[in-house]
Design an enzyme around this catalytic site. Structure first.
Site: not given
Length: 283
Positions: A136, A178, A205
């Protein structure tokens, strides 16, 4: 900022951006693969939870890597620039066989880490062969041009992407995470419109891009990696668009890669899994 120079006899370590939301329990394919390239059962993993404000983040990943079989996994409690200039923390990174940056807020991570002893150490050890992974926010900061923000769920637009300096472990593209889950294609295209030289790398993801020392990117995980190449773009309206105006972009190239696919970052060419070669049409 260019990646740190590789000394004679060394090979650069893997750079492993992860799209976030990686499976930590039932089928931790991405984390297990990171552990393998970091030494397997001999691995000494350092975890940097600086992007997160949750106190338990570091200990969660310690437990995961130890459960997967690492010899050692420890979190460094870095929450300020003063911490990042602590020689003891830099030495801990210096001795690691793999470094893992957690998710959270990439601007928090970059403003704490940027220009510090720990940041320089991360760049140096990667140049001598230590794999660096980030999930992330930890994925976004890896590139020279870091995706710091921008609007999702909309077409590319002027101001649709906010960029900031990253760690510079790679300078071939801008990384977003994401990606499919948060509909971030528009903001990645907005970034590419500003500099078509960059590759746009959007990672879903539970998916990772393992970028090896020869700049070949291998895909691992359950999602896909979207690569947008603007080098052949014939036209972009980014230079003349008003604020928030939609952008025209002609001549883009896009590849969608799933697990087993690879991408040569120098040639800007995608390849299918070896067993799928017969499905590729040679036109």
């Amino acid at each position: 900022m260019c990646p740190a120079a590789v000394s004679d006899g060394d090979r650069r370590g893997y750079i492993i951006p992860i799209g976030g939301g990686e499976d930590k329990d039932a089928n931790p394919t991405v984390l297990r693969r990171f552990l393998e390239v970091s030494g397997g059962r001999n691995a000494d993993i350092v975890i940097l939870p600086s992007a997160s404000q949750l106190v338990e983040t570091g200990s969660i990943y310690e437990e995961i890597f130890l459960k997967l079989g690492a010899a050692n996994a420890s979190s460094i409690p870095i929450s300020s620039r003063e911490d990042c200039n602590n020689p003891e923390f830099a030495e801990r990174c210096q001795n690691a066989t793999g470094i893992f940056m957690t998710g959270g807020n990439q601007l928090r991570l970059s403003t704490i880490l940027g220009g510090t002893i720990v940041a320089r150490t991360i760049r140096t050890v990667n140049a001598r062969g230590v794999p660096i992974a980030g999930t992330s926010a930890g994925a976004s900061i890896m590139s020279e041009h870091m995706m710091a923000g921008g609007s999702a769920d909309q077409s590319p637009s002027e101001g649709g992407a906010v960029l900031a300096p990253g760690l510079g472990l790679t300078n071939v593209g801008v990384i977003d995470q994401h990606f499919s889950e948060r509909n971030r294609l528009g903001r990645l295209l907005s970034a590419i419109a500003l500099n078509p030289f960059l590759l746009g790398i959007g990672i879903d993801e539970d998916t990772a891009a393992f970028i090896g020392p020869e700049d070949t990117m291998d895909i691992v995980g359950s999602g896909t990696v979207t690569v947008v190449d603007g080098a052949g773009m014939r036209y972009s309206s980014a230079h003349s668009a008003d604020r928030n105006q939609g952008l025209g972009m002609l001549g883009l190239k896009m590849d969608i890669l799933h697990e087993g696919c690879s991408y040569d970052l120098n040639l800007r060419q995608a390849f299918p899994p070896v067993e799928d070669d017969y499905n590729v049409c040679n036109l």
